[in-house]
Design an enzyme around this catalytic site. Structure first.
Site, PDB file in Angstrom:
ATOM      1  N   ASP A  37      36.719  33.858  44.921  1.00 53.29           N
ATOM      2  CA  ASP A  37      37.236  33.620  43.583  1.00 53.29           C
ATOM      3  C   ASP A  37      36.174  33.096  42.629  1.00 53.29           C
ATOM      4  OD1 ASP A  37      39.751  34.549  44.061  1.00 53.29           O
ATOM      5  OD2 ASP A  37      40.688  32.591  44.321  1.00 53.29           O
ATOM      6  N   LYS A  59      39.507  35.395  38.768  1.00 56.77           N
ATOM      7  CA  LYS A  59      40.344  35.516  37.577  1.00 56.77           C
ATOM      8  C   LYS A  59      39.951  34.424  36.593  1.00 56.77           C
ATOM      9  CE  LYS A  59      44.411  36.998  40.269  1.00 56.77           C
ATOM     10  NZ  LYS A  59      44.149  36.413  41.593  1.00 56.77           N
ATOM     11  N   MET A 178      44.392  23.680  34.596  1.00 59.40           N
ATOM     12  CA  MET A 178      44.501  24.842  33.705  1.00 59.40           C
ATOM     13  C   MET A 178      45.174  24.478  32.381  1.00 59.40           C
ATOM     14  SD  MET A 178      45.588  27.589  36.664  1.00 59.40           S
ATOM     15  CE  MET A 178      46.722  26.433  37.476  1.00 59.40           C
TER      16      MET A 178
END
Length: 261
Positions: A37, A59, A178
């Site tokens: 990732d 991502k 996030m």
């Protein structure tokens, strides 16, 4: 008939490559295929066999190298070829890492898998910044929550909305993943539901790495600080009185240095 290979769903830790576990390192060294990732420190890939296939599937907001379905299909296909596969994720694979989704898909296909935990960034980045998530007399509880679903009012594809009304008072320390892009909305939700504007808030960017930056403000003013320092991802938001322990540590260190000097 080829026996399916083992898929190891591995936590790479919060950023510093030295914070990976021994078991995770062994899995990397034994891997024939590694799907990794965006938040994985690429220094860890140097420990893999030179012949191992390395596949980036990270991502970032608005930009995915692969969809989640494509990643899961790759895991299945390589495992069915008999390969030893490592799915390498930043932090811990079961904390906002979609590791549970991948485990369910593998289990449904009858593919053997294991989960190797990692240090999640809430714990690693906070500790590296001198912020204890719990502290006697200050904080006896903490919660980790995603900021990517703020604001929310109805159920969406990722689940029900975040209950900021409950989180504002249910725990002593709130760690938000996030949330940089939604910081204003998160601040507004917590204030709306009675969180004091004087509540300390820490912003930790690139925690545990050489690029780490940490700032402490208040809930009322944190959005202004974030804009002033141009805070960027990856970053954590830590809300609660425990954030002030960092300031106390700095003061004590300064006083000790002054005495010694």
């Amino acid at each position: 008939m080829i026996r399916p290979g083992l898929v190891s769903i591995v936590g790479a830790g919060p950023g510093d490559p030295e914070l990976i576990t021994v078991k995770a390192m062994k899995a990397i060294r034994a891997a024939e295929v590694i799907l990794y990732d965006r938040l994985v420190n690429e220094a860890l890939l140097s420990y893999a066999d030179a012949r191992a296939l390395r596949i980036y599937c990270g991502k970032s907001p608005g930009q995915h190298a692969m969809t989640q379905e494509m990643i899961q299909r790759r895991l299945i296909d390589y495992a069915l070829e008999g390969k030893r596969v490592v799915r390498l994720k930043g932090g811990d694979p079961f904390v906002f890492g979609r590791g549970g989704e991948e485990a369910l898909v593998l289990a449904a296909q009858g593919i053997p898998y294991e989960v190797i935990p990692g240090i999640t960034s809430a714990i690693g980045a906070a500790a590296a910044s001198g912020i204890p998530l719990t502290h006697r007399g200050v904080a006896a509880s903490f919660a980790c929550v995603t900021g990517s679903r703020c604001p929310g009012g109805t159920d969406g594809p990722d689940g029900p909305p975040i209950r900021w009304d409950l989180l504002a008072h249910a725990v002593d320390t709130l760690v938000i993943y996030m949330g940089v892009g939604q910081l204003r909305e998160i601040r507004a939700e917590l204030l709306k539901h009675g969180k004091a504007g004087t509540t300390p808030v820490a912003l930790i960017e690139s925690g545990t790495t050489g690029l780490q930056r940490t700032f402490v403000s208040t809930l009322a003013e944190v959005h202004q600080l974030a804009a002033a320092v141009q805070l960027s991802n990856p970053a954590l938001i830590v809300v609660g009185e425990a954030a002030m322990i960092r300031e106390q540590l700095h003061q004590l260190q300064h006083q000790a240095s002054a005495r010694i000097g």
